[in-house]
Design a protein around this motif. Structure first.
Motif, PDB file in Angstrom:
ATOM      1  N   TYR A  33       0.833  -1.209   0.000  1.00 42.31           N
ATOM      2  CA  TYR A  33       0.000   0.000   0.000  1.00 42.31           C
ATOM      3  C   TYR A  33       0.865   1.256   0.000  1.00 42.31           C
ATOM      4  O   TYR A  33       0.618   2.197  -0.750  1.00 42.31           O
ATOM      5  N   LEU A  34       1.891   1.271   0.836  1.00 40.66           N
ATOM      6  CA  LEU A  34       2.725   2.466   0.969  1.00 40.66           C
ATOM      7  C   LEU A  34       3.643   2.694  -0.222  1.00 40.66           C
ATOM      8  O   LEU A  34       3.938   3.833  -0.568  1.00 40.66           O
ATOM      9  N   THR A  35       4.102   1.622  -0.859  1.00 42.74           N
ATOM     10  CA  THR A  35       5.036   1.770  -1.977  1.00 42.74           C
ATOM     11  C   THR A  35       4.355   1.748  -3.339  1.00 42.74           C
ATOM     12  O   THR A  35       4.938   2.164  -4.328  1.00 42.74           O
ATOM     13  N   GLY A  36       3.142   1.194  -3.386  1.00 46.18           N
ATOM     14  CA  GLY A  36       2.460   1.061  -4.660  1.00 46.18           C
ATOM     15  C   GLY A  36       2.951  -0.116  -5.477  1.00 46.18           C
ATOM     16  O   GLY A  36       2.518  -0.328  -6.603  1.00 46.18           O
ATOM     17  N   LYS A  37       3.883  -0.899  -4.920  1.00 47.44           N
ATOM     18  CA  LYS A  37       4.413  -2.077  -5.606  1.00 47.44           C
ATOM     19  C   LYS A  37       4.092  -3.306  -4.769  1.00 47.44           C
ATOM     20  O   LYS A  37       4.241  -3.289  -3.553  1.00 47.44           O
ATOM     21  N   LYS A  38       3.676  -4.388  -5.452  1.00 55.46           N
ATOM     22  CA  LYS A  38       3.352  -5.616  -4.726  1.00 55.46           C
ATOM     23  C   LYS A  38       4.596  -6.143  -4.033  1.00 55.46           C
ATOM     24  O   LYS A  38       5.634  -6.341  -4.651  1.00 55.46           O
ATOM     25  N   TYR A  39       4.488  -6.355  -2.743  1.00 54.23           N
ATOM     26  CA  TYR A  39       5.600  -6.839  -1.941  1.00 54.23           C
ATOM     27  C   TYR A  39       5.309  -8.275  -1.562  1.00 54.23           C
ATOM     28  O   TYR A  39       4.364  -8.555  -0.847  1.00 54.23           O
ATOM     29  N   ALA A  40       6.126  -9.208  -2.061  1.00 54.46           N
ATOM     30  CA  ALA A  40       5.867 -10.620  -1.837  1.00 54.46           C
ATOM     31  C   ALA A  40       6.849 -11.252  -0.864  1.00 54.46           C
ATOM     32  O   ALA A  40       6.622 -12.333  -0.384  1.00 54.46           O
ATOM     33  N   TYR A  41       7.957 -10.583  -0.597  1.00 52.97           N
ATOM     34  CA  TYR A  41       9.028 -11.201   0.161  1.00 52.97           C
ATOM     35  C   TYR A  41       8.565 -11.583   1.572  1.00 52.97           C
ATOM     36  O   TYR A  41       7.804 -10.871   2.200  1.00 52.97           O
ATOM     37  N   GLY A  42       9.029 -12.715   2.067  1.00 53.59           N
ATOM     38  CA  GLY A  42       8.572 -13.245   3.350  1.00 53.59           C
ATOM     39  C   GLY A  42       9.160 -12.587   4.565  1.00 53.59           C
ATOM     40  O   GLY A  42       8.591 -12.622   5.632  1.00 53.59           O
TER      41      GLY A  42
END
Length: 182
Positions: free
Chosen positions: A167-176
């Motif tokens: 949400y904050l970066t606008g990029k999907k963050y998938a890292y665990g």
């Protein structure tokens, strides 16, 4: 390799390995450690392995369940194991090894992960949640309900943190590994 009519083919017959050649592939740089091999974040890994399969028909894969970014922490990728086993079986991989972190200072669930991995390698129809509960009941005994509560809390925490980062970066963050609240 090159792509011809939507399929990978060798650029030349001389690049195809002989039948007695066995390659062991360790894609430490190409994998999102906590997500399924079928996840969009692992498209690069799938492409690499499918290309190598064209020129080397016999190979094994070593993956990393741990993270070298923060090697002493829990990685929430236990649910990826079943997909990984399915993908490598379908691809014809002859040897599959998954290295986990060797944390002695925090609860990284290494033994639980190895238990789930071993059981799923023998029978990929088993349910991951059932195996997690089975392991905890047998390993942690009376503490099992508390360990399971902590495990579920951490899984939820990581999922919510990934959503916040996305949400904050606008990029999907998938890292665990997302221990930092941003």
């Amino acid at each position: 390799v090159k792509k011809v009519n939507g399929e990978y083919v060798p650029v030349d017959p001389c690049v195809v390995a002989e039948d007695n050649v066995f390659m062991f592939f360790c894609p430490i740089y190409a994998i999102e450690h906590s997500r399924s091999v079928y996840c969009e974040a692992n498209q690069n890994l799938r492409n690499i392995l499918e290309k190598w399969k064209v020129i080397c028909h016999r190979y094994g894969v070593q993956l990393y369940y741990g993270s070298f970014r923060i090697s002493f922490e829990f990685v929430d990728g236990i649910y990826r194991i079943k997909d990984d086993i399915d993908f490598y079986h379908r691809l014809g991989v002859e040897s599959f090894y998954m290295e986990s972190n060797t944390n002695r200072f925090a609860m990284s669930f290494q033994k639980m992960t190895l238990y789930v991995l071993a059981r799923l390698e023998w029978d990929k129809t088993l349910d991951t949640d059932d195996l997690i509960e089975e392991f905890c009941e047998n390993y942690y005994k009376a503490a099992s309900p508390y360990v399971l509560k902590y495990f579920r809390y951490m899984m939820d925490y990581y999922a919510k943190t990934r959503e916040r980062i996305t949400y904050l970066t606008g990029k999907k963050y998938a890292y665990g590994m997302c221990l930092l609240d941003t």
